[in-house]
Scaffold this motif. Sequence first.
Motif, PDB file in Angstrom:
ATOM      1  N   ALA B 102       0.678   1.781   1.326  1.00  0.00           N
ATOM      2  CA  ALA B 102      -0.438   2.684   1.038  1.00  0.00           C
ATOM      3  C   ALA B 102      -0.059   3.668  -0.061  1.00  0.00           C
ATOM      4  N   PHE B 103       1.189   4.134  -0.028  1.00  0.00           N
ATOM      5  CA  PHE B 103       1.646   5.091  -1.037  1.00  0.00           C
ATOM      6  C   PHE B 103       1.614   4.459  -2.424  1.00  0.00           C
ATOM      7  N   LEU B 104       2.136   3.232  -2.534  1.00  0.00           N
ATOM      8  CA  LEU B 104       2.152   2.553  -3.836  1.00  0.00           C
ATOM      9  C   LEU B 104       0.735   2.276  -4.320  1.00  0.00           C
ATOM     10  N   VAL B 105      -0.119   1.770  -3.422  1.00  0.00           N
ATOM     11  CA  VAL B 105      -1.502   1.497  -3.816  1.00  0.00           C
ATOM     12  C   VAL B 105      -2.184   2.789  -4.253  1.00  0.00           C
ATOM     13  N   ALA B 106      -1.873   3.893  -3.554  1.00  0.00           N
ATOM     14  CA  ALA B 106      -2.490   5.172  -3.907  1.00  0.00           C
ATOM     15  C   ALA B 106      -2.145   5.561  -5.336  1.00  0.00           C
ATOM     16  N   ILE B 107      -0.899   5.319  -5.743  1.00  0.00           N
ATOM     17  CA  ILE B 107      -0.500   5.677  -7.107  1.00  0.00           C
ATOM     18  C   ILE B 107      -1.284   4.844  -8.119  1.00  0.00           C
ATOM     19  N   ILE B 108      -1.466   3.542  -7.823  1.00  0.00           N
ATOM     20  CA  ILE B 108      -2.242   2.689  -8.730  1.00  0.00           C
ATOM     21  C   ILE B 108      -3.702   3.137  -8.745  1.00  0.00           C
ATOM     22  N   VAL B 109      -4.243   3.399  -7.551  1.00  0.00           N
ATOM     23  CA  VAL B 109      -5.645   3.821  -7.462  1.00  0.00           C
ATOM     24  C   VAL B 109      -5.862   5.104  -8.252  1.00  0.00           C
TER      25      VAL B 109
END
Lengths: 315, 282
Positions: B102-109
């Motif tokens: 979730a943390f990695l996806v949040a950075i991309i988002v």
Amino acid sequence: MTKVGPILTVVLAIMALWYVACIPMNVQETLTAAERAGAVVTPDNARARAEVGRFSLMLQNTETLAGSWSVERARLPAPHQIVAELWDSTWTEEVYGRRGIVNSGSLSNKSLIYHGWVTLSATVVGFAIGAGLGVLLAVGIVHSKTMDMSVMPWAIVSQTIPIVALAPMIIVVLYSFGIQGLIPKAVISAYLSFFPVVVGMVKGLRSPDAMQLDLLHTYNAGQGATFWKLRLPSSVPYLFTSLKVGIAASLVGAIVGELPVQRGGLGARMLGGSYYGQTEQIWAALFFAAGMAALLVALIGWVEARTLKRMGVQA
Amino acid sequence: MIYVLFAALIWAMGWGLNAVIANGRAAKTSAAQIGVPLIFGATVLIIWELLVTGLNISAVILPAPTAIASAFGANLAILWADFFQTFVKGAFSGYVIGCGAAFLVAIIVDRYDFLRRGLLPVGNFVAALPIVGTAPILVMWFGFDWQSKAAVVVVMVFFPMLVNTVAGLRDTSTMQRDLMRTYGASYAQTLLKLRIPAAMPFVFNGLKIATSLALIGAIVAEFFGSPVLGMGFRISTSVGQLALDMVWAEIVVAAIAGSLFYGLVAKIEQWVTFWHPSQRKH
């Protein structure tokens, strides 16, 4: 349009991914079904295929893969299969089913609407009890220092505890008193929605600052007047936020409460589906529960918006 | 009957003692802050014990605290194995994978505004859904062992964590971002030195919410099928055998594990976000 566009794109992308994922997920079932239908499949028996990886199977049988989206009991049913199952188990079952309105003159007790109603009624009753008691306890906590210091730490700690674990026991213990049906599930729902409401409501009732409390003090307002005219109105936004958390928790509680005793409800439907490998049934129940949760949260959001507007709060 | 009277007496004493402490001069001390809830808890336990003995409540309805404690002591090995299976293998690995993803996806988002406007409403929507319902499906996909429990936990913690982290990454003022620009900081430098540290209170909020979700997910997933150990398995089979003292012992384990896990995350939060107003000591 600026708002809908991105959301629509994301939803469509998820759908596309889903359809693509169906191919590797269902490859074994697809090939077995194709083999039964008389198509030529390389490795020509199911046992040999079980030892080959999903992706090499896909490469060896490219012509038969179109069946991936129409396999029965697929590991991952395609979205349109789930929609079809939803339609079948609501409208078709209610109207044309063996126990539907045409054949028996009453609504079916095998449809998702019936099961959804079983779950919904337990959720709403439990939520009403839990939220009501939660608000009462919060009022007590704000007005009694003893209660605050004794109970509040436990209310906070209890939020870190997986209370759902109690569900099977509550069902069985109440059953031994002869209580069954809606009430045990409502008790679990109430229990799950209780603590979020207590914590949120205490925060809300404490949200007036010292200046406002002092003002009421200079007006010589008593505890009652302070409560009705200042504390309660300023707690409303906090109350609704915690109610939204609470109703979602209530629904989870009702669903989990239906697992030990198979007497209808969406939880029973999911467990039944997983026993008999009816994946579409599980997915349909899941989506039905999701829709119900979204509706319940939206309903509270609507009441919140109306209430805040009546109170003159700028949204 | 004497037990019931005694219980009422204990209740009056415990509550009276707490009332004296809470309204007394020592109420603000940390000893009182810890002592009062402990006295309350002990009072409840003693009353529970007395009422169960006094009213002859059967052990298949409500076992006495002493019975639970002895079941706890007698089955330490089983409880530990269940704890290891459900918490360490299922809940914790799912927690790490789910929160990390979730943390990695949040950075991309956060990098692409289009994604943020599209994915965030969907994430908010999914975060409110009864995701435990995916448990039967995931158990079917990943088998009965801990992998399926970890998968349920991943799905459960992902969206609350995603929503919180994205909100956190946006929690910098224009002034701060402009300052980074005047330093000539690149995107990566701004991210590492300004925005991720600024997001930490939100990230930890998500991590704390996820701790209790993780345990719930792992236990409920075991109700849908598990190997012959695990906390959820033990609870559902012990309920079937009417061995409620064992159920309660398992719930005690879950309570201890849940609050310690939460406490640990809160401790790390204190250590990481020492600069935040909510953490400052007055």
